[in-house]
Design a protein around this motif. Structure first.
Motif, mmCIF file in Angstrom:
data_model
loop_
_atom_site.group_PDB
_atom_site.id
_atom_site.type_symbol
_atom_site.label_atom_id
_atom_site.label_comp_id
_atom_site.label_asym_id
_atom_site.label_seq_id
_atom_site.Cartn_x
_atom_site.Cartn_y
_atom_site.Cartn_z
ATOM 1 N N ASP A 109 0.846 -1.186 0.000
ATOM 2 C CA ASP A 109 0.000 0.000 0.000
ATOM 3 C C ASP A 109 0.891 1.249 0.000
ATOM 4 O O ASP A 109 1.774 1.365 0.835
ATOM 5 C CB ASP A 109 -0.875 -0.021 1.268
ATOM 6 C CG ASP A 109 -1.849 1.130 1.297
ATOM 7 O OD1 ASP A 109 -3.041 0.873 1.084
ATOM 8 O OD2 ASP A 109 -1.413 2.281 1.528
ATOM 9 N N PRO A 110 0.661 2.157 -0.942
ATOM 10 C CA PRO A 110 1.558 3.307 -1.063
ATOM 11 C C PRO A 110 1.578 4.203 0.176
ATOM 12 O O PRO A 110 2.572 4.860 0.445
ATOM 13 C CB PRO A 110 1.020 4.060 -2.283
ATOM 14 C CG PRO A 110 -0.254 3.416 -2.657
ATOM 15 C CD PRO A 110 -0.384 2.110 -1.940
ATOM 16 N N GLU A 111 0.497 4.213 0.929
ATOM 17 C CA GLU A 111 0.469 5.070 2.112
ATOM 18 C C GLU A 111 0.882 4.343 3.373
ATOM 19 O O GLU A 111 1.706 4.798 4.137
ATOM 20 C CB GLU A 111 -0.951 5.613 2.315
ATOM 21 C CG GLU A 111 -1.127 7.040 1.849
ATOM 22 C CD GLU A 111 -2.554 7.478 2.084
ATOM 23 O OE1 GLU A 111 -2.911 7.663 3.266
ATOM 24 O OE2 GLU A 111 -3.293 7.598 1.092
ATOM 25 N N LEU A 112 0.285 3.189 3.589
ATOM 26 C CA LEU A 112 0.515 2.478 4.844
ATOM 27 C C LEU A 112 1.731 1.577 4.791
ATOM 28 O O LEU A 112 2.259 1.156 5.810
ATOM 29 C CB LEU A 112 -0.713 1.635 5.205
ATOM 30 C CG LEU A 112 -1.978 2.442 5.482
ATOM 31 C CD1 LEU A 112 -3.161 1.514 5.660
ATOM 32 C CD2 LEU A 112 -1.785 3.312 6.717
ATOM 33 N N ASN A 113 2.164 1.241 3.577
ATOM 34 C CA ASN A 113 3.330 0.383 3.389
ATOM 35 C C ASN A 113 3.154 -1.045 3.879
ATOM 36 O O ASN A 113 4.132 -1.758 4.086
ATOM 37 C CB ASN A 113 4.578 0.999 4.049
ATOM 38 C CG ASN A 113 5.034 2.231 3.298
ATOM 39 O OD1 ASN A 113 5.188 2.200 2.072
ATOM 40 N ND2 ASN A 113 5.231 3.321 4.012
#
Lengths: 200, 96
Positions: A109-113
């Motif tokens: 996930d690009p935000e949460l990684n």
């Protein structure tokens, strides 16, 4: 450990210790399979064998019988193989740095990684006990490897075929350490996903 | 979906991208004590990355095996060998 020069200079007085006229018979098959297994291109591998002999002829003084003739010739062809890797690597690094394929997907996930749900690793279930002995599993991995971009393959070849150290791989392919780790990481995550997709 | 991860502890707990990168580095280099701790903390709570770690080790073993396996490869033909021999001989004669 010192080994004796393989050619006895007493028998060939005045000649240097290596006889170029015998090189082709003695070493060409070995050098060809060395190059072919690393670049997977028959035509190019043949060219490298020829270039290696011609380069060796140019500097006969470089062979001093300290190592075997084959070791000396292998060192020359190895340099040429790395040069091929480097040229391929350059084609990528000018574009986006890590040799990413255009359709490369982000598994995180690009935000949460954290892992995207559809990419969650699941355990491989092997029919046999040991995946290392499972031919089908190996074949799938082989196919997955072939899909990797050439720069990533070059890294894996140097790492697993030649057991090169990380810093030497970075130097050979002119990668920064952080680029190297990004490549290893992306490549492994990709491979793992490809294995999971094809192994049911 | 845009949950804010505030503390450092929270950040590593949920950061699978970083954890898997550390797993890859761990195979080859020694992690710093802080990195080691962060990875341990993450793995303790993340089953998926534990699966990843096992599979990552497995893949390294498989790749060593694949890359080192003897393969049947095309061979050099005699015509090509004769051609190189001729060229080598030519260079030697010119050299003398």
């Amino acid at each position: 450990m010192h080994s004796e020069p393989i050619v006895d200079t007493a028998v060939n007085p005045g000649k240097h210790q290596s006889d170029p006229e015998k090189w082709v018979d003695l070493h060409s098959d070995f050098l060809f399979s060395y190059a072919y297994s690393r670049i997977n291109d028959e035509e190019l591998a043949r060219d490298l064998v020829q270039e290696t002999f011609l380069a060796a002829l140019e500097k006969p003084g470089a062979f001093r019988g300290e190592s075997s003739e084959r070791t000396w010739l292998t060192a020359i062809i190895k340099y040429k193989v790395i040069d091929v890797y480097r040229k391929k690597a350059r084609a990528f690094t000018t574009k986006e740095g890590y040799g990413m394929p255009a359709d490369d997907e982000d598994f995180f996930d690009p935000e949460l990684n954290n892992w995207k749900k559809e990419h969650w690793p699941e355990p491989f279930v092997c029919k046999g006990t040991d995946p290392l002995e499972d031919k089908e599993f190996m074949d799938i991995l082989q196919k997955c490897l072939q899909k990797l971009p050439s720069l990533w393959m070059s890294v894996f070849r140097l790492k697993h075929m030649d057991d090169e150290k990380t810093e030497d791989i970075c130097k050979a392919l002119r990668l920064s350490a952080s680029n190297y780790w990004v490549i290893i990481h992306r490549a492994k995550v990709n491979l793992r996903s490809c294995l999971q997709k094809n192994w049911i | 979906m845009s949950k804010q991860l505030k503390t450092r502890r929270e950040k590593i707990l949920y950061n699978c991208r970083k954890a898997t990168l550390l797993i890859e580095r761990k195979h080859e280099v020694e992690l710093t004590p802080r990195e080691r701790m962060e990875l341990e903390l993450h793995l303790a709570g993340c089953y998926i990355c534990r699966v990843y770690e096992q599979q990552s080790i497995l893949m390294n073993g498989l790749m060593s095996k694949i890359f080192k396996a003897a393969r049947v490869e095309p061979r050099l033909d005699d015509a090509f060998k004769d051609e190189i021999k001729k060229r080598i001989k030519g260079r030697i004669i010119r050299g003398i």
